[in-house]
Motif scaffolding. Sequence first.
Motif, mmCIF file in Angstrom:
data_model
loop_
_atom_site.group_PDB
_atom_site.id
_atom_site.type_symbol
_atom_site.label_atom_id
_atom_site.label_comp_id
_atom_site.label_asym_id
_atom_site.label_seq_id
_atom_site.Cartn_x
_atom_site.Cartn_y
_atom_site.Cartn_z
ATOM 1 N N LEU A 135 -8.327 12.596 8.863
ATOM 2 C CA LEU A 135 -7.314 11.558 8.673
ATOM 3 C C LEU A 135 -7.124 11.259 7.194
ATOM 4 O O LEU A 135 -6.768 10.134 6.815
ATOM 5 N N ASP A 136 -7.348 12.263 6.353
ATOM 6 C CA ASP A 136 -7.165 12.099 4.915
ATOM 7 C C ASP A 136 -6.349 13.274 4.389
ATOM 8 O O ASP A 136 -6.405 14.382 4.947
ATOM 9 N N VAL A 137 -5.602 13.041 3.324
ATOM 10 C CA VAL A 137 -4.712 14.068 2.781
ATOM 11 C C VAL A 137 -4.949 14.241 1.285
ATOM 12 O O VAL A 137 -5.611 13.423 0.641
ATOM 13 N N ASP A 138 -4.387 15.314 0.758
ATOM 14 C CA ASP A 138 -4.518 15.551 -0.675
ATOM 15 C C ASP A 138 -3.503 14.746 -1.489
ATOM 16 O O ASP A 138 -3.670 14.545 -2.687
ATOM 17 N N LYS A 139 -2.442 14.259 -0.835
ATOM 18 C CA LYS A 139 -1.434 13.457 -1.543
ATOM 19 C C LYS A 139 -0.808 12.459 -0.570
ATOM 20 O O LYS A 139 -0.242 12.852 0.455
ATOM 21 N N ARG A 140 -0.925 11.180 -0.891
ATOM 22 C CA ARG A 140 -0.448 10.123 -0.006
ATOM 23 C C ARG A 140 1.021 9.781 -0.258
ATOM 24 O O ARG A 140 1.513 9.933 -1.370
ATOM 25 N N ILE A 141 1.670 9.300 0.771
ATOM 26 C CA ILE A 141 2.989 8.715 0.609
ATOM 27 C C ILE A 141 2.770 7.250 0.194
ATOM 28 O O ILE A 141 1.912 6.567 0.755
ATOM 29 N N VAL A 142 3.504 6.769 -0.803
ATOM 30 C CA VAL A 142 3.315 5.426 -1.346
ATOM 31 C C VAL A 142 4.601 4.622 -1.156
ATOM 32 O O VAL A 142 5.704 5.119 -1.437
ATOM 33 N N VAL A 143 4.461 3.384 -0.668
ATOM 34 C CA VAL A 143 5.613 2.511 -0.428
ATOM 35 C C VAL A 143 5.280 1.092 -0.904
ATOM 36 O O VAL A 143 4.106 0.733 -1.025
ATOM 37 N N PRO A 144 6.302 0.273 -1.172
ATOM 38 C CA PRO A 144 6.056 -1.110 -1.607
ATOM 39 C C PRO A 144 5.852 -2.052 -0.422
ATOM 40 O O PRO A 144 6.425 -1.859 0.649
ATOM 41 N N VAL A 145 5.037 -3.073 -0.623
ATOM 42 C CA VAL A 145 4.773 -4.046 0.425
ATOM 43 C C VAL A 145 5.980 -4.956 0.620
ATOM 44 O O VAL A 145 6.716 -5.268 -0.324
ATOM 45 N N GLY A 146 6.212 -5.356 1.872
ATOM 46 C CA GLY A 146 7.282 -6.305 2.165
ATOM 47 C C GLY A 146 8.688 -5.750 2.061
ATOM 48 O O GLY A 146 9.655 -6.519 2.073
ATOM 49 N N LYS A 147 8.840 -4.441 1.978
ATOM 50 C CA LYS A 147 10.161 -3.819 1.867
ATOM 51 C C LYS A 147 10.420 -2.919 3.078
ATOM 52 O O LYS A 147 9.512 -2.288 3.604
ATOM 53 N N ALA A 154 5.699 15.227 15.234
ATOM 54 C CA ALA A 154 5.968 13.799 15.432
ATOM 55 C C ALA A 154 5.233 13.014 14.355
ATOM 56 O O ALA A 154 4.047 13.230 14.114
ATOM 57 N N TRP A 155 5.954 12.099 13.703
ATOM 58 C CA TRP A 155 5.411 11.295 12.599
ATOM 59 C C TRP A 155 4.955 9.977 13.179
ATOM 60 O O TRP A 155 5.753 9.148 13.606
ATOM 61 N N TRP A 156 3.618 9.755 13.187
ATOM 62 C CA TRP A 156 3.049 8.614 13.911
ATOM 63 C C TRP A 156 1.993 7.915 13.071
ATOM 64 O O TRP A 156 1.000 8.526 12.664
ATOM 65 N N VAL A 157 2.226 6.616 12.790
ATOM 66 C CA VAL A 157 1.241 5.775 12.102
ATOM 67 C C VAL A 157 1.099 4.504 12.933
ATOM 68 O O VAL A 157 1.947 3.600 12.849
ATOM 69 N N GLN A 200 -1.130 10.599 12.244
ATOM 70 C CA GLN A 200 -1.167 12.053 12.381
ATOM 71 C C GLN A 200 0.016 12.530 13.208
ATOM 72 O O GLN A 200 0.752 11.726 13.782
ATOM 73 N N CYS A 201 0.174 13.836 13.251
ATOM 74 C CA CYS A 201 1.214 14.415 14.103
ATOM 75 C C CYS A 201 0.844 14.137 15.555
ATOM 76 O O CYS A 201 -0.297 14.353 15.958
ATOM 77 N N ALA A 202 1.795 13.644 16.330
ATOM 78 C CA ALA A 202 1.532 13.279 17.717
ATOM 79 C C ALA A 202 2.238 14.213 18.691
ATOM 80 O O ALA A 202 2.490 13.848 19.836
ATOM 81 N N GLU A 203 2.565 15.408 18.232
ATOM 82 C CA GLU A 203 3.205 16.414 19.082
ATOM 83 C C GLU A 203 2.370 17.688 19.003
ATOM 84 O O GLU A 203 1.906 18.061 17.926
ATOM 85 N N LEU A 204 2.151 18.334 20.137
ATOM 86 C CA LEU A 204 1.343 19.554 20.140
ATOM 87 C C LEU A 204 2.144 20.669 19.471
ATOM 88 O O LEU A 204 2.965 21.337 20.092
ATOM 89 N N CYS A 205 1.897 20.881 18.171
ATOM 90 C CA CYS A 205 2.762 21.750 17.367
ATOM 91 C C CYS A 205 2.138 23.098 17.033
ATOM 92 O O CYS A 205 2.705 23.864 16.263
ATOM 93 N N GLY A 206 0.973 23.415 17.595
ATOM 94 C CA GLY A 206 0.350 24.704 17.320
ATOM 95 C C GLY A 206 -1.158 24.582 17.233
ATOM 96 O O GLY A 206 -1.734 23.519 17.454
ATOM 97 N N MET A 210 -3.006 17.922 10.593
ATOM 98 C CA MET A 210 -1.898 17.517 9.713
ATOM 99 C C MET A 210 -1.741 15.993 9.752
ATOM 100 O O MET A 210 -0.797 15.455 10.355
ATOM 101 N N PRO A 211 -2.667 15.288 9.104
ATOM 102 C CA PRO A 211 -2.629 13.828 9.120
ATOM 103 C C PRO A 211 -1.538 13.244 8.236
ATOM 104 O O PRO A 211 -0.891 13.948 7.456
ATOM 105 N N ILE A 212 -1.363 11.949 8.359
ATOM 106 C CA ILE A 212 -0.389 11.178 7.567
ATOM 107 C C ILE A 212 -1.140 9.995 6.958
ATOM 108 O O ILE A 212 -1.864 9.291 7.676
ATOM 109 N N VAL A 213 -0.982 9.773 5.667
ATOM 110 C CA VAL A 213 -1.605 8.619 5.020
ATOM 111 C C VAL A 213 -0.541 7.884 4.211
ATOM 112 O O VAL A 213 0.089 8.465 3.326
ATOM 113 N N VAL A 214 -0.347 6.611 4.543
ATOM 114 C CA VAL A 214 0.622 5.769 3.849
ATOM 115 C C VAL A 214 -0.140 4.704 3.060
ATOM 116 O O VAL A 214 -0.930 3.949 3.637
ATOM 117 N N GLU A 215 0.097 4.663 1.769
ATOM 118 C CA GLU A 215 -0.526 3.645 0.928
ATOM 119 C C GLU A 215 0.523 2.602 0.562
ATOM 120 O O GLU A 215 1.553 2.927 -0.034
#
Length: 384
Positions: free
Chosen positions: A179-191, A205-208, A238-244, A250-255
């Motif tokens: 559940l960790d990645v080499d590069k996180r997606i970064v977004v602002p709080v409250g937006k 499937a993109w699932w957080v 993480q991906c929530a679709e059986l893709c292979g 293939m996790p997803i990390v949002v900071e």
Amino acid sequence: MSASKLTKKLGSLIMTALLLGPAMAFADYSTLNMTESVSKIGQDMYDLHMLVFWICTVAGILVFGVIFWSIIFHRKSKGAKPAPFHENTTVEVIWTSIPLIILVAIAVPSTKTLLEYEDTTNSDLTIKATGWQWKWEYDYIDDKVGDSKGIHFFSSLSKDANEARQLGANKELPEHYLLDVDKRIVVPVGKKVRILTTAADVIHAWWVPELAIKRDAIPGFINESWFKAEKEGVYRGQCAELCGKDHGFMPIVVEVKSVEDYKQWASAEKGAAAQAAAAAAAASGKTYTMAELMAKGKEVYDANCLACHQAEGQGGGPFPALKASPVATTGPVSTHIDIITKGKGIMPPFGAQLSALDVAAVTTYERNAWGNNTGDVVQPSQVK
């Protein structure tokens, strides 16, 4: 042990289970229930879920209570006689009206929440998430908060987690394993962050869960969704679709950062991207030795190719071997490069993911590793 003692022992164990079982089950309840969200729309979903849950619980207790009461107090052994009536209009009106009222009571907040969740307008930030086997590609398309428009990168399973899952029991598992990645997606709080999901190969499937967002990523289609994190932190999915075969990797990390920290990140990221582009352009004009290309090629291979073609290039299942293969030995270098950059069959194209130096290095590595020993040295200038 005598029969009486055995009976007492079993009785004690059963009583302990009856007393402690509910408490133990309640302690683990949070892991079984729907995840609470750090976004308002997600919390609305959770509250709606709990409302329906308790309505169902009360209805179940009442219905089964009446059934069991009837079985106990109106059983034949007590001399109970069935009522002679066949229909009762009052009872039918009651048992039709009550469920109707309950459904309307559920439908009103459900419709309101669903319409709000599907409304992606007035977003502050738009990010396109493209699923690949097995990583995510992110493009910052529009930004009303900072200057992130144009930021682009790939996000893959972290190096530590990738090594651990390949070595299995011989490797100590890192924190946030898978559940960790080499590069996180970064977004602002409250937006309000609008996410556009699509895919380059198969359905993902993109699932957080903590952001209350889950949307399919389908090749040839773009789906929309959004979230607004009300609390800073790191949220994993993480991906929530059986893709292979590597679906689980293939996790997803949002900071989520403060607005000021987000603006600083965006500025630094664009500066780093410009430097990387300049470095890649400079690197494409250089000439490298075999040793340099082999070292670089192994890094690229381990990060992008090893999962399918295996550590020794032996392949497996639908993935062909590279060791002693015609493509990597007797075939022309140009064909080898084309397969890497444009893909073939179930293999995705890596042209958008790798630099000219990366492609040249991994081509050199595959043509000289595992006993292939072609002696071919591929330079970045040969990669179009």
